[in-house]
Design a protein around this motif. Structure first.
Motif, short mmCIF file in Angstrom:
data_model
loop_
_atom_site.label_atom_id
_atom_site.label_comp_id
_atom_site.label_asym_id
_atom_site.label_seq_id
_atom_site.Cartn_x
_atom_site.Cartn_y
_atom_site.Cartn_z
N ASP A 11 -2.03 -2.42 -0.23
CA ASP A 11 -3.05 -2.99 0.64
C ASP A 11 -3.13 -2.18 1.94
O ASP A 11 -2.22 -1.42 2.27
CB ASP A 11 -2.72 -4.46 0.94
N ASP A 12 -4.22 -2.36 2.67
CA ASP A 12 -4.45 -1.60 3.90
C ASP A 12 -3.36 -1.82 4.95
O ASP A 12 -2.96 -0.88 5.65
CB ASP A 12 -5.82 -1.95 4.50
N GLY A 13 -2.86 -3.05 5.07
CA GLY A 13 -1.82 -3.33 6.05
C GLY A 13 -0.54 -2.58 5.76
O GLY A 13 0.10 -2.04 6.68
N THR A 14 -0.16 -2.51 4.49
CA THR A 14 1.05 -1.78 4.11
C THR A 14 0.87 -0.29 4.35
O THR A 14 1.78 0.38 4.85
CB THR A 14 1.40 -2.06 2.63
N VAL A 15 -0.30 0.22 4.03
CA VAL A 15 -0.57 1.64 4.26
C VAL A 15 -0.46 1.96 5.75
O VAL A 15 0.12 2.97 6.14
CB VAL A 15 -1.96 2.04 3.71
N LYS A 16 -0.96 1.06 6.60
CA LYS A 16 -0.89 1.27 8.04
C LYS A 16 0.57 1.33 8.51
O LYS A 16 0.95 2.19 9.31
CB LYS A 16 -1.63 0.14 8.75
N LYS A 19 2.11 4.64 7.36
CA LYS A 19 1.62 5.76 8.17
C LYS A 19 2.28 5.78 9.54
O LYS A 19 2.61 6.85 10.07
CB LYS A 19 0.09 5.71 8.30
#
Length: 145
Positions: A11-16, A19
């Motif tokens: 999900d986008d939160g995990t990717v953030k 990073k």
């Protein structure tokens, strides 16, 4: 280390979060200089860039739970976290997905099971609970609720 490599959607939160960790790692590299031993294969590494040993991560889970349950400052939590191993997080992940209605073959792929029958066998109790829920959903639909 001999760990199997697997790809999966995040999900986008995990990717953030990942990073941001990669950015912290990039900042560590010049500070360590020529002693840096890392490659770009790992997001979480030792202070000199080598992969973290899985046992280290496992012990960090226990340490994190202990610190949460018995903080050095501030009040203790109303509901302490139970003892857990790193591997238990895998079971939480699978159980959460199955109870949310994610198809077994998708969960099996995320877990790296070669065959969904493995997932069915290991998580049969969770699937039975989901089947009961499905029966309730069907009854409500038939009764016009």
């Amino acid at each position: 280390m001999g760990c199997a490599k697997r790809t999966g959607a995040l999900d986008d939160g995990t990717v953030k979060v990942l990073k941001a960790q990669r950015g912290r790692q990039a900042a560590d590299k010049p500070a360590v200089g020529q002693e840096w031993k890392g490659t770009s294969d790992h997001v979480f590494t030792t202070g000199w860039g080598e992969p973290i040993h899985p046992d280290t991560v496992s012990s960090l889970v226990a340490t994190t739970i202990r610190r949460h349950n018995d903080p050095k400052t501030g009040p203790k939590p109303k509901e302490p976290l139970p003892h857990a191993r790193l591997h238990d997080l895998r079971h939480v992940h699978a159980t959460t997905l199955l109870l949310a209605g994610v198809p077994v073959h998708v969960v099996a792929a995320r877990l790296g099971h070669a065959d969904p029958s493995i997932t069915l066998r290991v998580y049969a109790h969770v699937i039975r609970a989901a089947e009961t829920s499905a029966a309730d959903v069907f009854a409500k639909a038939v009764n016009g609720q």
